[in-house]
Write a protein that holds these residues in place. Sequence first.
Motif, PDB file in Angstrom:
ATOM      1  N   TYR A 114       9.816  -7.537  -6.566  1.00  0.00           N
ATOM      2  CA  TYR A 114      10.287  -6.336  -7.361  1.00  0.00           C
ATOM      3  C   TYR A 114      11.582  -5.873  -6.993  1.00  0.00           C
ATOM      4  O   TYR A 114      12.167  -6.015  -5.618  1.00  0.00           O
ATOM      5  CB  TYR A 114       9.259  -5.041  -7.057  1.00  0.00           C
ATOM      6  CG  TYR A 114       7.736  -5.384  -7.295  1.00  0.00           C
ATOM      7  CD1 TYR A 114       7.553  -5.560  -8.461  1.00  0.00           C
ATOM      8  CD2 TYR A 114       6.746  -5.643  -6.363  1.00  0.00           C
ATOM      9  CE1 TYR A 114       6.211  -5.683  -8.818  1.00  0.00           C
ATOM     10  CE2 TYR A 114       5.344  -5.875  -6.637  1.00  0.00           C
ATOM     11  CZ  TYR A 114       5.299  -5.984  -7.920  1.00  0.00           C
ATOM     12  OH  TYR A 114       3.902  -6.300  -8.428  1.00  0.00           O
ATOM     13  N   CYS A 144       2.101  -7.464  -6.051  1.00  0.00           N
ATOM     14  CA  CYS A 144       1.058  -6.826  -5.235  1.00  0.00           C
ATOM     15  C   CYS A 144      -0.259  -7.447  -5.131  1.00  0.00           C
ATOM     16  O   CYS A 144      -0.739  -7.497  -4.065  1.00  0.00           O
ATOM     17  CB  CYS A 144       1.160  -5.235  -5.375  1.00  0.00           C
ATOM     18  SG  CYS A 144       2.499  -4.412  -5.193  1.00  0.00           S
ATOM     19  N   HIS A 145      -0.744  -7.780  -6.114  1.00  0.00           N
ATOM     20  CA  HIS A 145      -2.014  -8.562  -6.238  1.00  0.00           C
ATOM     21  C   HIS A 145      -1.981  -9.841  -5.728  1.00  0.00           C
ATOM     22  O   HIS A 145      -2.822 -10.678  -6.384  1.00  0.00           O
ATOM     23  CB  HIS A 145      -2.668  -8.282  -7.675  1.00  0.00           C
ATOM     24  CG  HIS A 145      -3.070  -7.075  -7.729  1.00  0.00           C
ATOM     25  ND1 HIS A 145      -4.333  -6.572  -7.641  1.00  0.00           N
ATOM     26  CD2 HIS A 145      -2.196  -5.787  -8.001  1.00  0.00           C
ATOM     27  CE1 HIS A 145      -4.511  -5.044  -7.631  1.00  0.00           C
ATOM     28  NE2 HIS A 145      -3.173  -4.633  -7.853  1.00  0.00           N
ATOM     29  N   HIS A 155       0.851  -1.292  -0.104  1.00  0.00           N
ATOM     30  CA  HIS A 155      -0.126  -0.016   0.025  1.00  0.00           C
ATOM     31  C   HIS A 155       1.031   1.277   0.052  1.00  0.00           C
ATOM     32  O   HIS A 155       0.275   2.384  -0.469  1.00  0.00           O
ATOM     33  CB  HIS A 155      -1.167  -0.147   1.362  1.00  0.00           C
ATOM     34  CG  HIS A 155      -2.198  -0.823   0.918  1.00  0.00           C
ATOM     35  ND1 HIS A 155      -3.211  -0.419   0.271  1.00  0.00           N
ATOM     36  CD2 HIS A 155      -2.313  -2.322   1.195  1.00  0.00           C
ATOM     37  CE1 HIS A 155      -3.940  -1.575   0.300  1.00  0.00           C
ATOM     38  NE2 HIS A 155      -3.565  -2.677   0.920  1.00  0.00           N
ATOM     39  N   HIS A 186      -7.224  -3.502 -17.828  1.00  0.00           N
ATOM     40  CA  HIS A 186      -7.384  -2.444 -16.906  1.00  0.00           C
ATOM     41  C   HIS A 186      -6.606  -1.104 -17.347  1.00  0.00           C
ATOM     42  O   HIS A 186      -6.707  -0.044 -16.644  1.00  0.00           O
ATOM     43  CB  HIS A 186      -6.616  -2.720 -15.467  1.00  0.00           C
ATOM     44  CG  HIS A 186      -7.488  -3.616 -14.742  1.00  0.00           C
ATOM     45  ND1 HIS A 186      -8.688  -3.358 -13.853  1.00  0.00           N
ATOM     46  CD2 HIS A 186      -7.670  -5.178 -14.586  1.00  0.00           C
ATOM     47  CE1 HIS A 186      -9.204  -4.414 -13.460  1.00  0.00           C
ATOM     48  NE2 HIS A 186      -8.676  -5.566 -13.893  1.00  0.00           N
ATOM     49  N   CYS A 234       1.921  -6.723 -12.230  1.00  0.00           N
ATOM     50  CA  CYS A 234       0.832  -6.338 -11.167  1.00  0.00           C
ATOM     51  C   CYS A 234       0.807  -7.576 -10.224  1.00  0.00           C
ATOM     52  O   CYS A 234       0.508  -7.340  -9.092  1.00  0.00           O
ATOM     53  CB  CYS A 234      -0.570  -6.523 -11.957  1.00  0.00           C
ATOM     54  SG  CYS A 234      -0.475  -5.742 -13.511  1.00  0.00           S
TER      55      CYS A 234
HETATM   56  C1  HEC Z   1       3.089  -1.814  -5.815  1.00  0.00           C
HETATM   57  C2  HEC Z   1       2.080  -2.657  -5.409  1.00  0.00           C
HETATM   58  C3  HEC Z   1       1.225  -2.605  -6.695  1.00  0.00           C
HETATM   59  C4  HEC Z   1       1.555  -2.951  -8.131  1.00  0.00           C
HETATM   60  C5  HEC Z   1       2.622  -3.129  -8.713  1.00  0.00           C
HETATM   61  C6  HEC Z   1       0.280  -2.893  -8.666  1.00  0.00           C
HETATM   62  N1  HEC Z   1      -0.866  -2.704  -7.692  1.00  0.00           N
HETATM   63 FE1  HEC Z   1      -2.892  -2.725  -8.298  1.00  0.00          FE
HETATM   64  N2  HEC Z   1      -3.402  -2.057  -6.255  1.00  0.00           N
HETATM   65  C7  HEC Z   1      -2.526  -1.955  -5.184  1.00  0.00           C
HETATM   66  C8  HEC Z   1      -3.041  -1.562  -3.970  1.00  0.00           C
HETATM   67  C9  HEC Z   1      -2.312  -1.572  -2.558  1.00  0.00           C
HETATM   68  C10 HEC Z   1      -4.285  -1.684  -4.117  1.00  0.00           C
HETATM   69  C11 HEC Z   1      -5.414  -0.894  -3.281  1.00  0.00           C
HETATM   70  C12 HEC Z   1      -5.134   0.679  -3.247  1.00  0.00           C
HETATM   71  C13 HEC Z   1      -6.560   1.193  -2.606  1.00  0.00           C
HETATM   72  O1  HEC Z   1      -7.522   0.708  -2.791  1.00  0.00           O
HETATM   73  O2  HEC Z   1      -6.137   1.833  -1.569  1.00  0.00           O
HETATM   74  C14 HEC Z   1      -4.389  -1.748  -5.720  1.00  0.00           C
HETATM   75  C15 HEC Z   1      -5.552  -1.660  -6.425  1.00  0.00           C
HETATM   76  C16 HEC Z   1      -5.657  -1.827  -7.754  1.00  0.00           C
HETATM   77  C17 HEC Z   1      -7.037  -1.901  -8.428  1.00  0.00           C
HETATM   78  C18 HEC Z   1      -8.334  -1.277  -7.963  1.00  0.00           C
HETATM   79  C19 HEC Z   1      -8.523   0.284  -8.260  1.00  0.00           C
HETATM   80  C20 HEC Z   1      -9.826   0.931  -7.799  1.00  0.00           C
HETATM   81  O3  HEC Z   1      -9.841   2.023  -8.154  1.00  0.00           O
HETATM   82  O4  HEC Z   1     -10.419   0.306  -7.017  1.00  0.00           O
HETATM   83  C21 HEC Z   1      -6.889  -2.158  -9.774  1.00  0.00           C
HETATM   84  C22 HEC Z   1      -7.842  -2.371 -10.939  1.00  0.00           C
HETATM   85  C23 HEC Z   1      -5.449  -2.639  -9.809  1.00  0.00           C
HETATM   86  N3  HEC Z   1      -4.784  -2.313  -8.490  1.00  0.00           N
HETATM   87  C24 HEC Z   1      -4.993  -3.362 -10.988  1.00  0.00           C
HETATM   88  C25 HEC Z   1      -3.129  -3.079 -11.011  1.00  0.00           C
HETATM   89  C26 HEC Z   1      -2.844  -3.750 -12.347  1.00  0.00           C
HETATM   90  C27 HEC Z   1      -3.438  -3.697 -13.560  1.00  0.00           C
HETATM   91  C28 HEC Z   1      -1.552  -3.506 -12.024  1.00  0.00           C
HETATM   92  C29 HEC Z   1      -0.435  -3.840 -13.021  1.00  0.00           C
HETATM   93  C30 HEC Z   1      -0.392  -2.987 -14.163  1.00  0.00           C
HETATM   94  C31 HEC Z   1      -1.387  -3.207 -10.734  1.00  0.00           C
HETATM   95  N4  HEC Z   1      -2.301  -2.967 -10.030  1.00  0.00           N
HETATM   96  C32 HEC Z   1       0.060  -3.261 -10.087  1.00  0.00           C
HETATM   97  C33 HEC Z   1      -0.994  -2.282  -5.541  1.00  0.00           C
HETATM   98  C34 HEC Z   1      -0.272  -2.394  -6.553  1.00  0.00           C
END
Ligand code: HEC
Length: 321
Positions: free
Chosen positions: A52, A91-92, A14, A129, A88
């Motif tokens: 990472y 973290c996911h 986060h 996305h 992605c």
């Molecule tokens: C460094 C860590 C990290 C990486 C790398 C990352 N994410 Fe996330 N992502 C998060 C976190 C933590 C949240 C939740 C944030 C929140 O809602 O406060 C999130 C939220 C999201 C959401 C929900 C957003 C929303 O508006 O509700 C989507 C869709 C998403 N990520 C897609 C991706 C995609 C596609 C990638 C790769 C291109 C990616 N993430 C890479 C950490 C990461």
Amino acid sequence: MRDRAKNVVCETCHAPLATLTDPTERVIDEGVTCEACHAIRDVGENAAEPRYTFDLAANRKFGPYCDGKDNYFHRMGCAPWFRDARLCGGCHTFSMPLADGKSLPIINEYAEWRASSFSVSGTACQDCHMPPEVDHAATGSARKVRLGQHGFMGEKGDLVRKALVIVASATTRAGKLVVSVELKNEGAGHAVPSGLPGRQVVVRVQALDEKGRAQAREERTIGRVLVDEAGREVPFYAARAEKIDERIAAGEARTFAFELDAPKAGSLVIDVAWRSMSPALSEALGVPVEERSMGKIEMPFGGHRSGKGREHLPKTVVARP
Ligand code: HEC
Ligand code: HEC
Ligand code: HEC
Ligand code: HEC
């Protein structure tokens, strides 16, 4: 939640820059900000759980293109794998360790995607996305034919509407309206609802009379329920087990059956909604439930008035995103 969850470090994902920069840097509070992705120099190749490597010291920004020229503000890196799901994935992917040595999956989109046909067809997270746009990456730079849209949940935040195909069939039996609603997850590369456990999909069916007044209604809810030792639904950090996982996996379908006391003529309204969390979690956290429409079907029935488009049952209506 962070204050209540004493056993897990939340910052890794986060606020990924928290441990990497000067603790007074304001960028830390921005959470998953530009730097959190564009300072990633490498992601482990064998991607069960990508790791990472950040490159902050050199002030280089990485992205999918390799023709970028260094500018007065930062240097340019080259990382074609920015279009791979593994960017992605790290973290996911999040499991919580349990006392018995096992672990409880919390955030699981990457593993679900890998098990789906989307990983076979090469449809990465970014393709849905961050759909391509033609634009300049920065003032003065050349126009790129593919610049990933950075809304993440759709330009207007409406990606939830693209997840499900809704097939509704209705008929009458012994004076009742018998309705079947099938939800097909054709638009998401992972289970729906995805994301934080406690998210829900609600299927509501209402029979309205000719004046639009609701005469009968029923609803069903699906999602993932995590529970504590006493079996109560709790936020993930307090969970010890999974009680239910009724989400719809990528490419799969689920059918719901309803029986309503219906007026002779009127309309049937089928409403599918995304819910940010279950009512139980909303109460536990003191956070209101947010709802968004995932699709809706209206089916007039009875009273043969062709001019008004009233129809006889049985009938099937399909709503595609
Ligand atoms: C460094 C860590 C990290 C990486 C790398 C990352 N994410 Fe996330 N992502 C998060 C976190 C933590 C949240 C939740 C944030 C929140 O809602 O406060 C999130 C939220 C999201 C959401 C929900 C957003 C929303 O508006 O509700 C989507 C869709 C998403 N990520 C897609 C991706 C995609 C596609 C990638 C790769 C291109 C990616 N993430 C890479 C950490 C990461
Ligand atoms: C969650 C990760 C993530 C975050 C946060 C993020 N980006 Fe990106 N960005 C990407 C990915 C992935 C691509 C490549 C998308 C594609 O082409 O499919 C990209 C592409 C770009 C590009 C085009 C790259 C090029 O070489 O021309 C620019 C410019 C960019 N991002 C700027 C930003 C800025 C500015 C921010 C903060 C406001 C930001 N990004 C936040 C993941 C992220
Ligand atoms: C085929 C298109 C598609 C692919 C591929 C895809 N997603 Fe999604 N994603 C969606 C749709 C549609 C939704 C909205 C439905 C939902 O929330 O479950 C969504 C929702 C999400 C959310 C929102 C969770 C929330 O409730 O805030 C996250 C996070 C997310 N996806 C991450 C990912 C990651 C990470 C990948 C790759 C491993 C990925 N997605 C691959 C289409 C896709
Ligand atoms: C391994 C990475 C990781 C760790 C560690 C992690 N999270 Fe997350 N978290 C995510 C991702 C990715 C999402 C986005 C999925 C989504 O939108 O549901 C997310 C989503 C959330 C959301 C939903 C935000 C929203 O907009 O609805 C909350 C709340 C949350 N996390 C709290 C926490 C707390 C509290 C901790 C520490 C106890 C924590 N997380 C630890 C990766 C992580």
